[in-house]
Enzyme design. Structure first.
Site, PDB file in Angstrom:
ATOM      1  N   ALA A  65      -3.541  -5.543 -11.626  1.00 30.19           N
ATOM      2  CA  ALA A  65      -3.964  -6.619 -12.530  1.00 30.19           C
ATOM      3  C   ALA A  65      -3.390  -6.388 -13.929  1.00 30.19           C
ATOM      4  CB  ALA A  65      -5.485  -6.652 -12.594  1.00 30.19           C
ATOM      5  N   GLY A 114      -4.390  -3.572  -8.133  1.00 27.38           N
ATOM      6  CA  GLY A 114      -4.287  -4.817  -7.361  1.00 27.38           C
ATOM      7  C   GLY A 114      -3.122  -4.817  -6.378  1.00 27.38           C
ATOM      8  N   GLU A 117      -4.526  -3.123  -3.545  1.00 18.84           N
ATOM      9  CA  GLU A 117      -5.543  -3.976  -2.901  1.00 18.84           C
ATOM     10  C   GLU A 117      -4.901  -5.100  -2.084  1.00 18.84           C
ATOM     11  OE1 GLU A 117      -7.456  -4.371  -6.714  1.00 18.84           O
ATOM     12  OE2 GLU A 117      -9.388  -3.804  -5.852  1.00 18.84           O
ATOM     13  N   GLU A 137      -8.122   2.508 -11.190  1.00 15.86           N
ATOM     14  CA  GLU A 137      -9.104   1.804 -12.026  1.00 15.86           C
ATOM     15  C   GLU A 137     -10.071   2.759 -12.700  1.00 15.86           C
ATOM     16  OE1 GLU A 137      -8.225   1.019  -8.924  1.00 15.86           O
ATOM     17  OE2 GLU A 137      -7.794  -1.109  -8.789  1.00 15.86           O
TER      18      GLU A 137
END
Ligand code: COA
Length: 282
Positions: A65, A114, A117, A137
């Site tokens: 992200a 991300g 993910e 994160e």
């Protein structure tokens, strides 16, 4: 303006390329929205049978992200950050997970946050030997937000996932293979050929059957076995009246290759009665 996700179709396989190479293909809101709208178009495009998702440039699949952007949303407050950032990212990974055409991640480099993910969410993934994965994160003092606390433990097991989630340590493609995060690791130059090869080995089959299997697995995996078996039965029931299933069965019995028309349409009852079989493509 630069297209944030490049899209081209080759041999009925769409190649979607995350395209912010100078930012290591970080997932900003506009890129996520663009990817979601391309998936909408692809889902209803009969000319596309499978999707390969990769990253532009030499270094990254995606570094996750866009931290600067969601940092501004954090400053706006919890509601803003949940709707602009968390829900948007979760919508993307859920869409990839449940997509009714196979999506193959071709992980060409860094897959952090991300990016990792997305790899967890897609049904199939191949990694370059230059890939590098991480769940970083924790280093930002936050839990993952695009499904990272949910899918990796289911894929890799709770303790293996928690070690990665709690340390933020990067891990190799070989480790990603051991964890079940990718299907295969190949030399970098072989990444796209390997992704195409996998896509073609799937797209020779009935597209309705492929969609049924993807849906059964995506919907069933987080349910009890009893509920999952109902999903499986429902997918078979949807397939039973199709020309593709008739063709698959007939081709096997006649010792020939099947020729699918891809139709999900029900066989006309009259045709069944008159000819005893329908559905063979011209
Ligand atoms: N969000 C926004 N921008 C990012 C980014 C991210 N997740 N990851 C990388 N970038 C940008 C950098 O800001 C830099 O752009 P700039 O030169 O305009 O500042 C560019 O991409 C290159 O990254 P850089 O950090 O200079 O490369 P590096 O080789 O030194 O480090 C990483 C690579 C992946 C270790 C580092 O970029 C990083 O930690 N990224 C964040 C990973 C992350 O925590 N992702 C999860 C977010 S929830």
């Amino acid at each position: 303006m630069t297209d944030l996700v490049l899209s081209e179709t080759r041999d009925r396989i769409a190649i979607l390329t995350l395209n912010r190479p100078d930012k290591l293909n970080a997932l900003n809101y506009a890129l996520i929205d663009r990817l979601l709208s391309l998936l909408d178009l692809i889902e209803t495009d009969d000319g596309v049978r499978a999707v390969i998702l990769t990253g532009a440039g030499e270094r990254a699949f995606s570094a996750g992200a866009d931290i600067r952007e969601f940092s501004s949303s954090v400053a706006e407050g919890t509601d803003a950050v949940l709707s602009d950032f968390v829900m948007r990212g979760q919508r993307l990974t859920a869409r990839l997970e449940a997509f009714r055409k196979p999506v193959i991640a071709a992980v060409n480099g860094l897959a952090f946050g991300g990016g990792c993910e997305i790899t967890e969410a897609v049904p199939l993934a191949i990694a370059s030997d230059r890939a590098l994965f991480a769940k970083p994160e924790i280093k930002l003092a936050m839990p993952p937000t695009f499904g990272g606390t949910q899918r990796l433990p289911r894929l890799a097991g709770r303790k293996r996932a928690l070690e990665l989630l709690l340390t933020g340590d990067a891990f190799s493609p070989a480790r990603a293979l051991e964890l079940g995060l990718v299907n295969k690791v190949v030399p970098h130059a072989q990444l796209m050929p390997a992704a195409f090869d996998l896509a073609r080995r799937i797209t020779v089959h009935s597209r309705a059957a492929v969609a049924g299997i993807l849906t059964a697995v995506a919907r069933g995996i987080n349910q009890s076995i009893a509920e999952g078996l109902l999903v499986e039965a429902e997918q078979f029931a949807r397939m039973a009246p199709t020309a593709d299933l008739r063709e698959g069965l007939d081709a096997w019995m006649e010792r020939r290759q099947p020729a699918y028309d891809g139709s999900r349409a029900h066989r006309p009852r009259d045709a069944v009665r008159q000819t005893g079989r329908v559905g063979t493509s011209p």
